[in-house]
Enzyme design. Structure first.
Site, short mmCIF file in Angstrom:
data_model
loop_
_atom_site.label_atom_id
_atom_site.label_comp_id
_atom_site.label_asym_id
_atom_site.label_seq_id
_atom_site.Cartn_x
_atom_site.Cartn_y
_atom_site.Cartn_z
N ARG A 95 0.83 -1.30 -0.07
CA ARG A 95 -0.03 -0.02 -0.15
C ARG A 95 0.93 1.21 -0.01
O ARG A 95 1.92 1.26 0.64
CB ARG A 95 -0.83 -0.08 1.32
N THR A 134 -8.64 0.07 -10.73
CA THR A 134 -8.18 -0.97 -10.11
C THR A 134 -8.25 -2.48 -10.93
O THR A 134 -9.00 -2.30 -11.92
CB THR A 134 -9.02 -1.02 -8.61
N GLN A 159 -3.77 7.73 -4.04
CA GLN A 159 -4.29 6.85 -2.94
C GLN A 159 -4.49 7.59 -1.78
O GLN A 159 -5.45 7.10 -0.90
CB GLN A 159 -3.36 5.83 -2.92
N ASP A 203 -7.94 8.15 -0.14
CA ASP A 203 -8.51 6.93 0.59
C ASP A 203 -8.53 7.44 2.21
O ASP A 203 -9.02 6.71 3.05
CB ASP A 203 -8.07 5.59 0.32
N SER A 242 -7.78 0.93 2.81
CA SER A 242 -8.39 0.31 1.55
C SER A 242 -9.65 -0.54 1.84
O SER A 242 -9.94 -0.93 2.90
CB SER A 242 -7.19 -0.50 1.06
N SER A 243 -10.21 -0.84 0.74
CA SER A 243 -11.32 -1.72 0.58
C SER A 243 -10.90 -3.07 -0.14
O SER A 243 -11.71 -3.83 -0.20
CB SER A 243 -12.51 -1.19 -0.01
N GLY A 277 -13.36 -2.14 -7.36
CA GLY A 277 -14.52 -1.40 -7.16
C GLY A 277 -14.98 -0.36 -5.97
O GLY A 277 -15.92 -0.27 -5.23
N GLY A 278 -13.50 0.13 -5.31
CA GLY A 278 -13.71 1.03 -4.29
C GLY A 278 -14.26 0.19 -2.95
O GLY A 278 -14.07 -1.01 -3.09
N1 GLU Z 1 -8.55 2.96 -3.78
C1 GLU Z 1 -9.50 1.82 -3.28
C2 GLU Z 1 -9.16 1.12 -2.41
O1 GLU Z 1 -8.05 0.89 -2.33
C3 GLU Z 1 -9.81 1.05 -4.63
C4 GLU Z 1 -10.43 1.96 -5.58
C5 GLU Z 1 -11.38 0.89 -6.71
O2 GLU Z 1 -11.41 -0.06 -6.51
O3 GLU Z 1 -11.42 1.96 -7.76
O4 GLU Z 1 -9.88 0.61 -1.70
#
Ligand code: GLU
Length: 500
Positions: free
Chosen positions: A32, A320, A357, A360, A384-385, A406-407
């Site tokens: 990360r 992503t 990043q 986030d 992060s997710s 997918g965030g």
């Molecule tokens: N930045 C997000 C994360 O680390 C991922 C973004 C995405 O999946 O578009 O959770």
């Protein structure tokens, strides 16, 4: 980096799970991004208010120290078979000879305003006149070939020191909007970290994911633990009963995620408390099979800090990348990597795009006087997710590897695929194709146009607030089946299943 520059690459970060088939050891690697030493808690505030997302994301302030290259170097040192140098050859060749631009990349480039204006991107993705090259155009990226060759020859140090590092520092510090502080010392100090994976039994399986600073592994584990109370296998896939239960479990998991999960090297994350069977049984007891609950408050797992204010965050999700790979010996990799939003910070150097990043992090260091776990701090990693996942059977053998972009919706996409594959035993491609549904503790979200209209009404009858979205997952999965492997790749993006 080369063919999906909108999504991920060496200018960003990654999380990777690795299963060594011979020893049964499951490792997780944290690549990360870190905040530079000059980062400050209020850097995403404007006049005391959180900045608009694109204002914060575009430019130098949001760029974290990229972690992907160091992480890959660490994983390669531990598990690699081929010489490091050889791994780069196909990408270098493709960068020099050119690749055919995909329809998705062409579409995203066409609607992009900021990247279009940068001289570095103009030369690669747009014509001299600034027009988007059409899908199928041959894209050459000689600057990237040069960067990759340096990393191939020297190792990750060629990225974190010297000319490539100089390009990163210069690009961030001289960014036309929001110049950042990221400097040589930040790059030189970057470390990838092997961390304990988050593993929990789920029925007859064991599901393993990425721990903090990702919230992915914990949220997936908590959701599945709460769902164990219900016989999902007896329910029809995507029936109102099943969608209701899964959404309710996810809402409860998200309440904890929003309050407690951040970089555990900076704030105590109550991992054991959040996964304790008694605690999860008490949380699961809040689920009424007939009625949606209210917006959930975080629980009080052992070791949790009551004063923390919940902060959701992370709801973008057009970029992503995830891939899942199993080799001939049964070793598996599940890796999600990202430059955060589409085209990241819109800054490009050395042929690659720099991440955004750091958006986030929570933009607000505190809410109503209560501190936020995921606030910005120097050298801290933003929450992060991402949820790269590996499932094992009762003997510790590989069952499947899965993950998605997918965030913060990643968590719901991965839970859907796991329930579809494990509880409903659907063929993996069908599990991926199944319409997306999820909750992030703010109502049920359904994939636009993918469901029988009766589902929305049935959920509303259970007092859900229902919203529909495109919900563009990018699920990729591999499962062990008798006599071989089965793959599933998301048609919502440009994924493919390949075997050799
Ligand atoms: N930045 C997000 C994360 O680390 C991922 C973004 C995405 O999946 O578009 O959770």
């Amino acid at each position: 980096t080369l063919v999906e520059p909108q999504s991920s690459g060496i200018g960003g970060g990654a999380f990777m799970l690795h299963l060594d088939a011979a020893s049964g050891k499951l490792s997780s690697y944290d690549g990360r991004e870190t905040a530079p030493r000059g980062a400050r808690p209020g850097m995403f505030l404007d006049g005391g208010e959180p900045m608009k997302f694109m204002q914060a994301a575009t430019g130098g302030t949001a760029v974290g120290v990229p972690g992907a290259v160091r992480m890959l170097e660490l994983a390669h040192a531990r598990h690699g078979r081929l010489p490091w140098k050889r791994l780069f050859e196909p990408a270098i060749e493709l960068a020099e000879r050119g690749f055919a631009m995909s329809p998705r990349l062409a579409r995203l480039l066409a609607r992009e305003r900021v990247l279009r204006a940068t001289p570095a991107a103009k030369g690669v993705y747009y014509t001299k006149e600034g027009e988007t090259k059409p899908a199928g155009s041959l894209i050459l990226n000689s600057a990237l070939a040069k960067t990759l060759r340096a990393i191939a020859d020297v190792g990750a140090d060629a990225f974190y020191r010297g000319a490539v590092a100089g390009g990163i520092v210069e690009t961030v510090q001289r960014a036309p909007s929001h110049p950042g502080t990221l400097g040589y010392a930040d790059l030189a100090a970057y470390r990838a970290i092997e961390r304990a994976p988050v593993c929990r039994p789920y029925r007859k399986w064991k599901v393993c994911g990425m721990g903090p600073p990702s919230s992915g592994g914990l949220a997936v584990a908590q959701t599945l633990a709460m769902l164990e109370r219900f016989d999902l296998a007896a329910l029809k896939p995507i029936s109102p009963e099943a969608v209701h239960l899964i959404a309710e479990a996810e809402a409860l998991a998200f309440a904890d995620r929003d309050a407690y999960v951040a970089d555990a090297d900076f704030v105590p994350v109550p991992i054991d408390g959040m996964l304790a069977p008694d605690y999860l049984a008490a949380r699961a007891a809040l689920i009424d099979p007939k009625r949606a609950g209210p917006k959930r408050e975080p629980g009080r797992p052992a070791g949790s800090e009551a004063a923390l204010a919940p902060e959701p965050g992370g709801d973008k999700g057009l970029s992503t990348t995830h891939f899942a790979i199993v080799d001939g010996a049964g070793n598996a990799v599940s890796m999600t990597s990202s430059i955060e939003t589409v085209f990241g910070s819109r800054l490009m150097t050395g042929g690659f795009i720099l991440n955004n990043q750091l958006t986030d992090f929570s933009f607000r260091p505190s809410v109503d006087g209560r501190p936020v776990a995921n606030s910005v701090a120097p050298a801290k990693r933003p929450r992060s997710s991402m949820a790269p996942t590996i499932v094992l059977d009762g003997h510790g053998r590989l069952v499947m590897a899965v993950g998605s972009p997918g965030g913060s919706r990643i968590i719901g996409f991965v839970v859907k695929a796991l329930v579809a594959a494990l509880d409903w035993n659907l063929p993996l491609q069908q599990a991926v194709d199944l319409p997306n549904f999820l909750s992030r503790n703010g109502g049920a979200e359904l994939e636009d146009g993918a469901f029988d209209p009766g589902l929305k009404a049935a959920l509303e009858a259970r007092s859900h607030t229902v919203k529909t979205f495109a919900l563009q997952s990018g699920l990729h999965a591999v499962r062990v089946v008798p006599g071989g492997l089965e793959g599933g790749a998301d048609k919502r993006r440009e994924g493919v299943v390949l075997a050799e």
